[in-house]
Design a protein around this motif. Structure first.
Motif, PDB file in Angstrom:
ATOM      1  N   VAL A 241       0.812  -1.213   0.000  1.00 44.70           N
ATOM      2  CA  VAL A 241       0.000   0.000   0.000  1.00 44.70           C
ATOM      3  C   VAL A 241       0.847   1.265   0.000  1.00 44.70           C
ATOM      4  O   VAL A 241       0.427   2.302  -0.535  1.00 44.70           O
ATOM      5  CB  VAL A 241      -0.991  -0.016   1.188  1.00 44.70           C
ATOM      6  N   PHE A 242       2.059   1.195   0.531  1.00 46.28           N
ATOM      7  CA  PHE A 242       2.929   2.375   0.533  1.00 46.28           C
ATOM      8  C   PHE A 242       3.728   2.512  -0.770  1.00 46.28           C
ATOM      9  O   PHE A 242       4.480   3.458  -0.933  1.00 46.28           O
ATOM     10  CB  PHE A 242       3.872   2.342   1.733  1.00 46.28           C
ATOM     11  N   HIS A 243       3.535   1.573  -1.689  1.00 45.48           N
ATOM     12  CA  HIS A 243       4.221   1.640  -2.984  1.00 45.48           C
ATOM     13  C   HIS A 243       3.326   2.335  -4.008  1.00 45.48           C
ATOM     14  O   HIS A 243       3.139   1.842  -5.117  1.00 45.48           O
ATOM     15  CB  HIS A 243       4.595   0.239  -3.473  1.00 45.48           C
ATOM     16  N   GLY A 244       2.724   3.451  -3.645  1.00 47.46           N
ATOM     17  CA  GLY A 244       1.906   4.210  -4.581  1.00 47.46           C
ATOM     18  C   GLY A 244       0.493   4.468  -4.116  1.00 47.46           C
ATOM     19  O   GLY A 244       0.048   5.625  -4.071  1.00 47.46           O
ATOM     20  N   PRO A 245      -0.293   3.420  -3.775  1.00 48.63           N
ATOM     21  CA  PRO A 245      -1.696   3.658  -3.432  1.00 48.63           C
ATOM     22  C   PRO A 245      -1.909   4.620  -2.282  1.00 48.63           C
ATOM     23  O   PRO A 245      -2.926   5.321  -2.233  1.00 48.63           O
ATOM     24  CB  PRO A 245      -2.204   2.251  -3.083  1.00 48.63           C
ATOM     25  N   VAL A 246      -0.964   4.694  -1.351  1.00 46.44           N
ATOM     26  CA  VAL A 246      -1.123   5.570  -0.184  1.00 46.44           C
ATOM     27  C   VAL A 246      -1.320   7.029  -0.575  1.00 46.44           C
ATOM     28  O   VAL A 246      -1.892   7.824   0.190  1.00 46.44           O
ATOM     29  CB  VAL A 246       0.095   5.416   0.758  1.00 46.44           C
ATOM     30  N   SER A 247      -0.908   7.405  -1.779  1.00 51.02           N
ATOM     31  CA  SER A 247      -0.994   8.808  -2.201  1.00 51.02           C
ATOM     32  C   SER A 247      -2.422   9.326  -2.237  1.00 51.02           C
ATOM     33  O   SER A 247      -2.645  10.537  -2.100  1.00 51.02           O
ATOM     34  CB  SER A 247      -0.360   8.978  -3.586  1.00 51.02           C
ATOM     35  N   ILE A 248      -3.409   8.463  -2.430  1.00 51.11           N
ATOM     36  CA  ILE A 248      -4.780   8.966  -2.538  1.00 51.11           C
ATOM     37  C   ILE A 248      -5.481   9.064  -1.177  1.00 51.11           C
ATOM     38  O   ILE A 248      -6.611   9.516  -1.089  1.00 51.11           O
ATOM     39  CB  ILE A 248      -5.637   8.127  -3.501  1.00 51.11           C
ATOM     40  N   ILE A 249      -4.802   8.610  -0.115  1.00 55.69           N
ATOM     41  CA  ILE A 249      -5.418   8.670   1.213  1.00 55.69           C
ATOM     42  C   ILE A 249      -5.454  10.108   1.709  1.00 55.69           C
ATOM     43  O   ILE A 249      -4.444  10.805   1.727  1.00 55.69           O
ATOM     44  CB  ILE A 249      -4.654   7.772   2.206  1.00 55.69           C
ATOM     45  N   GLY A 250      -6.665  10.537   2.078  1.00 59.75           N
ATOM     46  CA  GLY A 250      -6.843  11.856   2.671  1.00 59.75           C
ATOM     47  C   GLY A 250      -7.452  11.735   4.055  1.00 59.75           C
ATOM     48  O   GLY A 250      -7.557  10.635   4.612  1.00 59.75           O
ATOM     49  N   GLN A 251      -7.896  12.820   4.603  1.00 60.76           N
ATOM     50  CA  GLN A 251      -8.443  12.834   5.956  1.00 60.76           C
ATOM     51  C   GLN A 251      -9.700  11.968   6.025  1.00 60.76           C
ATOM     52  O   GLN A 251     -10.596  12.090   5.198  1.00 60.76           O
ATOM     53  CB  GLN A 251      -8.765  14.265   6.381  1.00 60.76           C
ATOM     54  N   SER A 252      -9.722  11.066   7.011  1.00 61.74           N
ATOM     55  CA  SER A 252     -10.851  10.170   7.292  1.00 61.74           C
ATOM     56  C   SER A 252     -11.113   9.159   6.175  1.00 61.74           C
ATOM     57  O   SER A 252     -12.211   8.604   6.073  1.00 61.74           O
ATOM     58  CB  SER A 252     -12.127  10.965   7.584  1.00 61.74           C
ATOM     59  N   PHE A 253     -10.123   8.903   5.329  1.00 61.42           N
ATOM     60  CA  PHE A 253     -10.254   7.880   4.284  1.00 61.42           C
ATOM     61  C   PHE A 253     -10.402   6.517   4.958  1.00 61.42           C
ATOM     62  O   PHE A 253      -9.545   6.112   5.751  1.00 61.42           O
ATOM     63  CB  PHE A 253      -9.015   7.902   3.388  1.00 61.42           C
ATOM     64  N   PRO A 254     -11.487   5.766   4.668  1.00 62.97           N
ATOM     65  CA  PRO A 254     -11.692   4.502   5.384  1.00 62.97           C
ATOM     66  C   PRO A 254     -10.765   3.385   4.893  1.00 62.97           C
ATOM     67  O   PRO A 254     -10.561   3.226   3.688  1.00 62.97           O
ATOM     68  CB  PRO A 254     -13.154   4.145   5.067  1.00 62.97           C
ATOM     69  N   VAL A 255     -10.238   2.634   5.830  1.00 62.57           N
ATOM     70  CA  VAL A 255      -9.398   1.472   5.540  1.00 62.57           C
ATOM     71  C   VAL A 255      -9.783   0.359   6.505  1.00 62.57           C
ATOM     72  O   VAL A 255      -9.933   0.597   7.709  1.00 62.57           O
ATOM     73  CB  VAL A 255      -7.896   1.795   5.706  1.00 62.57           C
ATOM     74  N   ILE A 256      -9.947  -0.844   5.960  1.00 63.21           N
ATOM     75  CA  ILE A 256     -10.153  -2.033   6.797  1.00 63.21           C
ATOM     76  C   ILE A 256      -8.995  -2.979   6.532  1.00 63.21           C
ATOM     77  O   ILE A 256      -8.723  -3.325   5.380  1.00 63.21           O
ATOM     78  CB  ILE A 256     -11.490  -2.724   6.482  1.00 63.21           C
ATOM     79  N   THR A 257      -8.293  -3.376   7.582  1.00 64.10           N
ATOM     80  CA  THR A 257      -7.163  -4.287   7.422  1.00 64.10           C
ATOM     81  C   THR A 257      -7.483  -5.623   8.086  1.00 64.10           C
ATOM     82  O   THR A 257      -7.903  -5.669   9.237  1.00 64.10           O
ATOM     83  CB  THR A 257      -5.863  -3.696   8.001  1.00 64.10           C
ATOM     84  N   PHE A 258      -7.277  -6.684   7.327  1.00 62.24           N
ATOM     85  CA  PHE A 258      -7.577  -8.041   7.786  1.00 62.24           C
ATOM     86  C   PHE A 258      -6.289  -8.706   8.261  1.00 62.24           C
ATOM     87  O   PHE A 258      -5.231  -8.546   7.652  1.00 62.24           O
ATOM     88  CB  PHE A 258      -8.207  -8.864   6.660  1.00 62.24           C
ATOM     89  N   ALA A 259      -6.402  -9.458   9.347  1.00 58.75           N
ATOM     90  CA  ALA A 259      -5.235 -10.154   9.896  1.00 58.75           C
ATOM     91  C   ALA A 259      -5.699 -11.415  10.609  1.00 58.75           C
ATOM     92  O   ALA A 259      -6.843 -11.507  11.073  1.00 58.75           O
ATOM     93  CB  ALA A 259      -4.469  -9.255  10.859  1.00 58.75           C
TER      94      ALA A 259
END
Length: 342
Positions: A241-259
């Protein structure tokens, strides 16, 4: 507005019983397939599938590589159906997954592989389907009728059938025991309350993330947001996600991470917390997260069955998001229950 539960909701709640039925009725087929697989001793595994079924195969890829130490790759069905090429994969075991067993391109690739010496196993909800007839062995998933367009119980039972096959092939009794314990865990997972995450989803765009087997669950989650909620969602490995996609994240951008409770959990927790620094509103199943919101979830006693419980909890949330947006998740626009791709 109707107060009746959607068909999707009813089928989500049927998942524990569907898995119980698979475990009660599917043992002989799994045992026979595992015996054949051990005798065949494949050098590698292949999968043939599309959509949710392909996400199930991504999960099985990680299971194969972690348990059998055999690489597994998804092959393009169009290689056979459109381009007319027969793959040279005589040393492989192919798992073809399709809830209907009717898609022409999945069928064409499976027939091509079997003709050229690949050991073919079908995982399907219709043991009389064309795919079942084309494969050497069929593992019926015993899900019962699934009427909602969005696959839920057929996805979960496909995961369990493939996992069970690999566990029996390896002779991993700890994993087999965890599989047989799943119905109670899935019933608990269906009761997990993810309303806090649902409230943060604004309908514009979001990310789902995971790593290892949980990345397959992330892929399925992103599809379900698009399919049932008409929300743009993209799935990435938490390592990417830090290899490019992170650039579109702004304030309160929703993310769900599975583990799951596995070796990747700490890295998912670290990524989840790092995305908070970028302004994201992050909800996670990684217990080590310090800043992201840890969602209620069920751990099953085995890291490879944890992702199965995770998707059940997610399904409950995504159905609620769809209903809250005034969308009927049983009949998404432009979609049919069975998609037959040439």
């Amino acid at each position: 507005m109707s107060t009746e539960p959607t068909q999707m909701r009813r089928e989500i709640l049927e998942i524990p019983d569907a898995v119980e039925r698979l475990l009660a009725e599917g043992g002989s087929a799994v045992t026979a397939a595992a015996e054949r697989a051990r005798a065949f001793d494949p050098r590698f595994l292949l999968s043939v599938a599309r959509g949710s079924s392909d996400h199930a195969c991504t999960y099985l890829k990680y299971v194969s590589e972690l348990i059998l130490k055999r690489p597994m790759a998804s092959v393009g069905p169009s290689v056979s159906s459109i381009y007319g090429v027969d793959l040279d994969a005589a040393d492989a075991l192919c798992i073809a997954v399709s809830q209907s067993g009717q898609s022409p391109d999945i069928l064409a690739m499976t027939e091509s592989l079997r003709k050229n010496g690949t050991f073919t196993v079908a995982i399907t909800n219709d043991d009389k389907s064309r795919l079942a007839m084309a494969s050497e062995i069929t593992l019926p998933i015993h899900a019962g009728p699934e009427l909602s367009v969005a696959a839920t119980k057929t996805f979960v039972t496909s995961l369990v059938a493939g996992l069970w096959l690999i566990a029996e092939t390896k002779g991993d009794q700890d994993l087999v025991a965890a599989i047989h314990a799943l119905p109670d865990h899935l019933a608990a997972a269906a009761r997990c309350d993810w309303s806090e995450a649902a409230a943060a989803i604004d309908g514009s765009s979001l990310f789902t993330l995971g790593r290892g087997p949980s990345w397959a669950i992330s892929n399925e989650a992103a599809l379900k947001f698009k399919e049932t909620c008409l929300i743009h969602a993209e799935s990435y490995s938490s390592a990417e996600v830090f290899h490019g996609p992170v650039s579109i994240i702004g304030q309160s951008f929703p993310v769900i991470t599975f583990a799951a409770g596995d070796a990747a959990e700490d890295s998912v927790a670290q990524t989840s917390d790092a995305l908070i620094e970028k302004g994201a509103e992050v909800f996670t199943l990684a217990r080590g997260a310090k800043r992201a919101t840890v969602l209620p979830h069920v751990r099953t006693g085995h890291c490879l069955t944890d992702p199965v419980a995770a998707i059940v909890s997610f399904y409950g949330m995504v159905e609620a998001v769809a209903v809250g947006r005034g969308i009927n998740p049983d009949a998404p626009r432009h979609l049919n229950k069975v998609t037959e791709t040439v």
